[in-house]
Write a protein that holds these residues in place. Structure first.
Motif, PDB file in Angstrom:
ATOM      1  N   LEU A  90       0.829  -1.205   0.000  1.00  0.00           N
ATOM      2  CA  LEU A  90       0.000   0.000   0.000  1.00  0.00           C
ATOM      3  C   LEU A  90       0.864   1.256   0.000  1.00  0.00           C
ATOM      4  O   LEU A  90       0.545   2.241  -0.674  1.00  0.00           O
ATOM      5  CB  LEU A  90      -0.938  -0.003   1.209  1.00  0.00           C
ATOM      6  N   ALA A  91       1.950   1.234   0.763  1.00  0.00           N
ATOM      7  CA  ALA A  91       2.852   2.389   0.782  1.00  0.00           C
ATOM      8  C   ALA A  91       3.453   2.629  -0.596  1.00  0.00           C
ATOM      9  O   ALA A  91       3.550   3.771  -1.062  1.00  0.00           O
ATOM     10  CB  ALA A  91       3.959   2.173   1.815  1.00  0.00           C
ATOM     11  N   LYS A  92       3.828   1.554  -1.289  1.00  0.00           N
ATOM     12  CA  LYS A  92       4.386   1.690  -2.628  1.00  0.00           C
ATOM     13  C   LYS A  92       3.356   2.248  -3.602  1.00  0.00           C
ATOM     14  O   LYS A  92       3.686   3.063  -4.483  1.00  0.00           O
ATOM     15  CB  LYS A  92       4.906   0.335  -3.113  1.00  0.00           C
ATOM     16  N   ILE A  93       2.101   1.818  -3.468  1.00  0.00           N
ATOM     17  CA  ILE A  93       1.041   2.318  -4.350  1.00  0.00           C
ATOM     18  C   ILE A  93       0.824   3.812  -4.136  1.00  0.00           C
ATOM     19  O   ILE A  93       0.646   4.579  -5.086  1.00  0.00           O
ATOM     20  CB  ILE A  93      -0.269   1.536  -4.109  1.00  0.00           C
ATOM     21  N   VAL A  94       0.840   4.237  -2.874  1.00  0.00           N
ATOM     22  CA  VAL A  94       0.667   5.666  -2.562  1.00  0.00           C
ATOM     23  C   VAL A  94       1.817   6.485  -3.128  1.00  0.00           C
ATOM     24  O   VAL A  94       1.613   7.534  -3.746  1.00  0.00           O
ATOM     25  CB  VAL A  94       0.566   5.877  -1.034  1.00  0.00           C
ATOM     26  N   VAL A  95       3.026   6.007  -2.932  1.00  0.00           N
ATOM     27  CA  VAL A  95       4.218   6.776  -3.292  1.00  0.00           C
ATOM     28  C   VAL A  95       4.426   6.866  -4.804  1.00  0.00           C
ATOM     29  O   VAL A  95       4.868   7.896  -5.319  1.00  0.00           O
ATOM     30  CB  VAL A  95       5.458   6.152  -2.611  1.00  0.00           C
ATOM     31  N   ASP A  96       4.089   5.814  -5.532  1.00  0.00           N
ATOM     32  CA  ASP A  96       4.383   5.749  -6.967  1.00  0.00           C
ATOM     33  C   ASP A  96       3.252   6.360  -7.808  1.00  0.00           C
ATOM     34  O   ASP A  96       2.154   5.811  -7.851  1.00  0.00           O
ATOM     35  CB  ASP A  96       4.598   4.300  -7.383  1.00  0.00           C
ATOM     36  N   PRO A  97       3.505   7.470  -8.496  1.00  0.00           N
ATOM     37  CA  PRO A  97       2.470   8.085  -9.337  1.00  0.00           C
ATOM     38  C   PRO A  97       1.981   7.159 -10.452  1.00  0.00           C
ATOM     39  O   PRO A  97       0.861   7.306 -10.945  1.00  0.00           O
ATOM     40  CB  PRO A  97       3.174   9.316  -9.920  1.00  0.00           C
ATOM     41  N   ALA A  98       2.801   6.190 -10.845  1.00  0.00           N
ATOM     42  CA  ALA A  98       2.427   5.279 -11.928  1.00  0.00           C
ATOM     43  C   ALA A  98       1.297   4.331 -11.532  1.00  0.00           C
ATOM     44  O   ALA A  98       0.698   3.681 -12.395  1.00  0.00           O
ATOM     45  CB  ALA A  98       3.649   4.464 -12.364  1.00  0.00           C
ATOM     46  N   SER A  99       0.979   4.255 -10.246  1.00  0.00           N
ATOM     47  CA  SER A  99      -0.098   3.373  -9.793  1.00  0.00           C
ATOM     48  C   SER A  99      -1.486   3.971 -10.050  1.00  0.00           C
ATOM     49  O   SER A  99      -2.495   3.268  -9.926  1.00  0.00           O
ATOM     50  CB  SER A  99       0.051   3.084  -8.297  1.00  0.00           C
ATOM     51  N   ALA A 100      -1.535   5.225 -10.424  1.00  0.00           N
ATOM     52  CA  ALA A 100      -2.825   5.901 -10.649  1.00  0.00           C
ATOM     53  C   ALA A 100      -3.681   5.131 -11.648  1.00  0.00           C
ATOM     54  O   ALA A 100      -3.210   4.723 -12.712  1.00  0.00           O
ATOM     55  CB  ALA A 100      -2.584   7.323 -11.150  1.00  0.00           C
ATOM     56  N   GLY A 101      -4.933   4.916 -11.282  1.00  0.00           N
ATOM     57  CA  GLY A 101      -5.886   4.266 -12.162  1.00  0.00           C
ATOM     58  C   GLY A 101      -5.786   2.755 -12.213  1.00  0.00           C
ATOM     59  O   GLY A 101      -6.598   2.101 -12.875  1.00  0.00           O
ATOM     60  N   GLN A 102      -4.813   2.166 -11.527  1.00  0.00           N
ATOM     61  CA  GLN A 102      -4.629   0.718 -11.576  1.00  0.00           C
ATOM     62  C   GLN A 102      -5.383   0.016 -10.442  1.00  0.00           C
ATOM     63  O   GLN A 102      -5.678   0.604  -9.407  1.00  0.00           O
ATOM     64  CB  GLN A 102      -3.149   0.366 -11.482  1.00  0.00           C
TER      65      GLN A 102
END
Length: 323
Positions: A197-209
């Motif tokens: 979850l922390a990686k998803i928050v931090v990484d802008p590339a996770s948007a919309g996934q």
């Protein structure tokens, strides 16, 4: 520490792990909970002043707006396993999720991450699974770039799965296998979920996934009960309960849900009709560079307390054997 993330439900079993890893990533963390006085230890998960605790209820939009003031990201982990009073599935998992998305949009929050569950399905006979899917849709309708995370059954110290059944086995002569115990699960370690979850928050590339967070192996419900009993050194009968009888049993437990957490509800029986495993059509832990932890590596670290003699059970057995 310039980035600020508001974590709704951050003091919970999974939320506290997400807060820990977000703090390690250098983010300032605002933990939004209904009762801040019960979450004061959250400040110890980061450096001095890095983690703060504020009051917010996802059912109350103004409190959500206040909690998001100045935030860069929002992470919503709030959900309920069964309904009690105003904490209903629709109110929390649909309207509450929508409130977070609406407030984030209005506040200009750049990143929104919503935690759902594997098994979320608008056509499910389970109200829990249906409202999880409806919550996802409500968030994406307001914030199309929101990331969705769907964990499987989460295990670890303080979990509500193995601890619940291990506690039941301490006084019950038998444990029920709903529907015969054939439902399959892909349990995931709570630390792995928090890191993901922390990686998803931090990484802008996770948007919309949409991410499916599941462990490295699948087990039937019977196999999970057998693994639990092996670790707790308890011998209990595993009794298959047909679906119609299980629904009746769950309905009876529903009647006491206001007093104590029920071992199983009628709605959970419906959810158990569907396997709780990753579908494979979405990225998972490996895509987030998180190596999944095995069940066998973690269960011994906390289920020992249900043994007769606790952590000293093995020493007692060796002493009795004259070793």
């Amino acid at each position: 520490m310039q980035n600020l993330v508001t974590v709704f439900g951050g003091s919970g079993f999974v939320g506290s792990q997400a807060v820990r890893y977000l703090a390690k990533a250098g983010w300032r963390v605002r933990v939004a909970v209904r009762n801040p006085s019960l979450a004061h230890t959250m400040r110890l998960l980061g450096d001095v002043g890095q983690v703060d605790v504020v009051q917010a209820n996802v059912r109350d939009l103004p409190s959500v707006e206040r909690a998001l003031a100045g935030a860069t990201a929002a992470l919503n982990l709030v959900g309920v396993l069964y309904e009690t009073g105003r904490q209903g599935f629709q109110a929390v998992q649909v309207k509450g999720a929508e409130n977070v998305a609406v407030a984030a949009k209005a506040q200009g929050v750049e990143r929104v991450v919503h935690v759902s569950a594997i098994g979320a399905d608008p056509q499910s006979p389970s109200k829990y699974a249906r409202t999880k899917a409806e919550g996802e849709a409500a968030v994406r309708a307001v914030h199309p770039d929101a990331a969705i995370a769907r964990p499987s059954v989460v295990f670890g110290v303080g979990d509500r799965f193995f601890n619940k059944f291990a506690a039941m086995a301490q006084f019950a002569p038998a444990l029920p296998l709903i529907g015969g115990g054939h439902t399959r699960f892909q349990p995931v370690f709570v630390g792995d979920v928090g890191r993901a979850l922390a990686k998803i928050v931090v990484d802008p590339a996770s948007a919309g996934q949409t991410f499916e967070l599941a462990g490295p192996a699948t087990y039937s419900f019977r196999e999970l009960m057998e693994a639990m009993m092996a670790e707790t050194q308890q011998r209990r009968l595993l009794v298959p309960v047909p679906w119609p009888a299980a629904r009746v049993l769950g309905g009876l437990f529903d009647l006491g849900a206001f007093l104590v957490p029920p071992p199983v509800t009628a709605d959970q029986v419906e959810a158990l009709r569907t396997d709780n495993v990753a579908g494979g059509g979405h990225p998972g832990l490996a895509d987030l560079c998180v190596t999944p932890t095995t069940l066998e590596a973690v269960l011994p670290t906390y289920l020992y307390r249900y043994r007769k003699g606790g952590q000293y059970a093995d020493q007692e057995q060796r002493a009795l054997a004259g070793l």
